[in-house]
Motif scaffolding. Structure first.
Motif: not given
Lengths: 618, 156
Positions: A361-383
């Protein structure tokens, strides 16, 4: 020890704005922000914490308000204690629905642009998601830090297990971890020779013992290798019995509930079975405990109801010159005042969705362009299944033990690893039990009186829920973005999340389902698992149905690395692009393995705090 | 809580349909709150009809006989059945679940038509938890390490 919370007056806005003598501004009062604020304050630095939420739970009375709010809700989801606050909205699973192909749903705070709809949440209150978290604190495995080198999957960290082992110990002290070191030595996980955890391990539940009797020492075969299974307790940031051998025989004093006056609870877990969404007695660690120590120094100010809206950069130097912040007066009104806050150094600790949201929102993507990318979370499977015998389900902490033997191994070349939780609280997460069971038995089963009482015992006390926490590797297309079309009442852009569960994780999920069926067969348990195609988390994979749930283990949106062109921060969580800016939290983690992220996040916060103090002293 | 014959009848009815005894029902401290809540939702006339229907059943000696008559005259009644089921659920989990729309079309709208908890104590005093030898999540904690012991499910 019962730390007293000092209650200074809410800082005067005009005075804050003209104050040029803060060493650091920390955005966010969760675990990372609290640790850094406290470390800096203990080193004599002046810190201003900017928190988007009201400071309700800073006092014991406020914390108790959340508990009463929880009791009074008819649908007790994992955010039910926390009142609606449109000015700093908290994502809620109840807002979600399945998406049509290519559809974007902007009716929930997190704009879901699919294809997968994640019910992952975080909590925007004072203390952040540490009020809500379950407080499992496994360390990452040494192999988790170099999955690219060892398994050809994911990314390597710029640091290894040995580089943060001491910080793990510090984090375990701060968070008050209960565990027995002999239970935690498995796979390649190792501990310093004389190390013991601050408190003894929490006893396993009766349900854990029933599962252990059925499966301990049995084996599974995966890609030609055999793995022996064992039900093993998880380390937990929850007060238990202090270990007298801790710290070379000095012992450990647990931190109980924080309050503005003397109060004597929370020194030990009472078995409320309500770690998520709120521990009634604060036996569970939350960042308010660390913040109480920080406030005691007199060098930390808190500005609450203040949503950071823009990181201001000096174009020539690339350095941050201030944080534009919108301060609202009441949760029921969008009226706000904008102030610009300044310090020598800036720390954004707003979580792996809100931190990249603020930067983008501040216009800062970083030189790598990776701000916001590679979002992770564990994937849960319930049994879920019914055990053949009454197991006394619904007693204990939310989870005391699990099966962790498949957290590591050579199969990780081909498919995701997982850790399995044995849920003491029954099928609730999967089915809404026991209220859904009750409604079914009464309305459809026509049960009342003695028949009902017997049926409830039979239905609830035999419940076994195995939650598989499946590894998700970084993928640049899984990301947080912003879009001026989607704003909140304070005119801040909301996060837009695009996420797909990677094939590698789905292979792990497919095996997880098979593994669960094998365990149920060994236990003689009736499998009641079913995945509903109309559920937002539904995924068909190789012709079979699955429902993948979010794990609230958000990570990876400003990953650390050793090369500015392929990472956002360095190994100290310092921005490659802005040298007085630190982006701290699980967002810096390049991979998350099968460890709940908070302990590792806390450990790397200590690493960053050392670097920040050294920089400020320079 | 001041007692009245009507409240005592409600407690006796509640004990019968939950399989908890009258002392346990009084012990929740919620009987009067629930009776007021139900009166407010469906109207006192419906509650009275329910209690009137139960009065002759309460005098029967065997639980099996009472159950049979309750099925026929209360739970199987088009007017009283949905209300009785809602009361069972209210006692067990502390939530009033709305009555079916068909009931409301036939017998009039209820004052509220959403699921709600009449008072935070309703959740804490839910009978489901003692029925399974446990405690409501977030309240009445049984103490450190109690979860390691075999469950102690009360007989009734």
């Amino acid at each position: 020890m019962s730390p007293f919370v000092k209650n200074p007056n809410r800082p005067d806005l005009a005075a804050l704005q003209s104050d040029s003598d803060y060493d650091a501004i920390v955005v966010g009062s969760g675990i990372s922000g609290a640790i850094i604020a406290n470390e800096l304050a203990q080193a004599g630095k002046r810190v201003l914490i900017v928190e988007a939420a009201p400071e309700t739970d800073r006092t014991y009375e406020g914390y108790t308000e959340y508990l009463n709010h929880f009791y009074g809700q008819s649908a007790k989801d994992n955010q039910s204690p926390f009142p609606i606050n449109p000015n700093a909205a908290t994502p809620r699973g109840s807002e979600l629905r399945k998406l049509d192909p290519l559809e974007t749903n902007s009716s929930s705070y997190i704009v879901q642009s699919g294809p997968y709809v994640s019910d992952t949440v975080y909590t925007r209150v004072f203390g952040g998601t540490s009020i809500h978290w379950e407080a499992k604190t496994p360390r990452m495995l040494p192999q988790d830090f170099k999955t690219q080198t060892v398994f050809g999957q994911g990314r390597d960290w710029p640091i290894g297990y040995e580089d943060i082992e001491t910080d793990y110990e510090t984090a375990e002290r701060e968070m008050g971890v209960s565990a027995d070191v002999e239970d935690q030595k498995y796979l390649d996980l190792k501990f310093r020779d004389s190390y013991v955890f601050p408190m003894r391990g929490l006893p396993p539940s009766w349900l854990d013992e029933q599962v252990a009797q059925g499966i301990d020492n049995s084996q599974v075969e995966l890609y030609g290798e055999r793995y022996a299974l064992k039900v093993r307790p998880f380390p937990q940031a929850r007060n238990g019995i202090p270990n007298p051998a801790y710290d070379g025989g000095k012992g450990f004093e647990p931190t109980s509930a924080v309050a503005s006056h003397q109060i004597d609870i929370g020194g030990r877990c009472q078995g409320n079975t309500n770690c998520v969404p709120i521990c009634p007695v604060q036996a569970k660690y939350h960042s308010g405990k660390t913040l109480a120590k920080a406030f005691e120094t007199g060098r930390v100010d808190l500005l609450s109801q203040a949503v950071a809206s823009k990181v201001i950069i000096d174009d020539a130097s690339g350095r941050v010159t201030g944080i534009e912040t919108k301060v609202y007066h009441h949760v029921s009104s969008p009226a706000y005042k904008t102030v610009t806050l300044r310090a020598r150094l800036y720390v954004i600790a707003a979580n792996a969705i809100e931190t990249p949201r603020l930067l983008l929102a501040s216009g800062l993507r970083s030189k790598s362009g990776l701000v916001g990318r590679n979002l992770m979370d564990h994937a849960y499977l319930l049994n879920w299944a019914l055990m053949p015998q009454i197991c006394g389900t619904t007693r204990g902490t939310s989870c005391t033990s699990g099966i962790v033997d498949l957290r590591g191994g050579s199969f990780r070349r081909s498919q995701a690893a997982f850790a399995v939780d044995i849920h003491n609280d029954g099928w609730g997460w999967a089915t809404g039990s026991p209220s859904t069971d009750l409604v079914e038995l009464v309305d459809d089963g026509n049960k009342f009186g003695r028949d009902l009482r017997n049926a409830i015992i039979d239905r609830v006390s035999r419940q076994l829920l195995l939650a598989f926490m499946i590894e998700v590797m970084p993928s640049e297309s899984n990301r947080v973005t912003v879009d001026p079309t989607y704003k909140d009442p304070l005119d801040n852009m909301r996060p837009v999340v695009s996420f797909a569960v990677p094939e590698y994780s789905m292979r792990g999920a497919a095996y997880a389902r098979q593994f669960a069926k094998t365990l149920f067969a060994r236990l003689g348990a009736e499998d009641h698992t079913h995945y509903d195609p109309s559920n937002y988390g539904f995924i068909a994979y190789q012709g079979d149905p699955y429902e993948i749930r979010g794990g609230n283990h958000l990570a990876g949106t400003h990953i650390m690395g050793s090369d500015p062109s392929t990472s956002v921060v360095d190994a100290d969580q310092r921005s490659w692009d802005h040298d007085n800016l630190y982006l701290v939290g699980a967002g810096s983690m390049p991979t998350i393995g099968t460890a709940n992220v908070s302990l590792t996040m806390a450990a790397i916060a200590y690493r960053s705090a050392r670097k920040i103090i050294a920089t400020l002293n320079h | 809580m001041t007692s009245s014959p009507r409240l005592e009848n409600f407690v006796a009815f509640s004990a019968q349909i939950t399989a908890f005894n009258k002392v346990e029902i009084w012990g929740t401290g919620l009987a009067d709150v629930y009776l007021d809540t139900i009166d407010g939702l469906v109207g006192a006339a419906v509650t009275d009809a329910l209690l009137d229907a139960f009065a002759p059943i309460a005098t029967l000696r065997s639980d099996a006989a009472r159950t049979d008559r309750l099925r026929l005259e209360v739970f199987g009644s088009e007017r009283l059945g949905p209300v009785a089921r809602a009361i069972v659920k209210l006692w067990y989990i502390g939530v009033w679940y709305p009555l079916p729309s068909t009931w409301q079309e036939q017998f009039g709208p209820t004052a509220r038509n959403d699921a709600f908890v009449p008072t935070p104590a309703a959740f804490v005093e839910g009978l489901l938890w003692p029925a399974i030898g446990s405690h409501p999540p977030g309240a009445k904690a049984p103490g450190y390490g109690s979860w390691r012991l075999p469950p102690n499910i009360p007989s009734f």
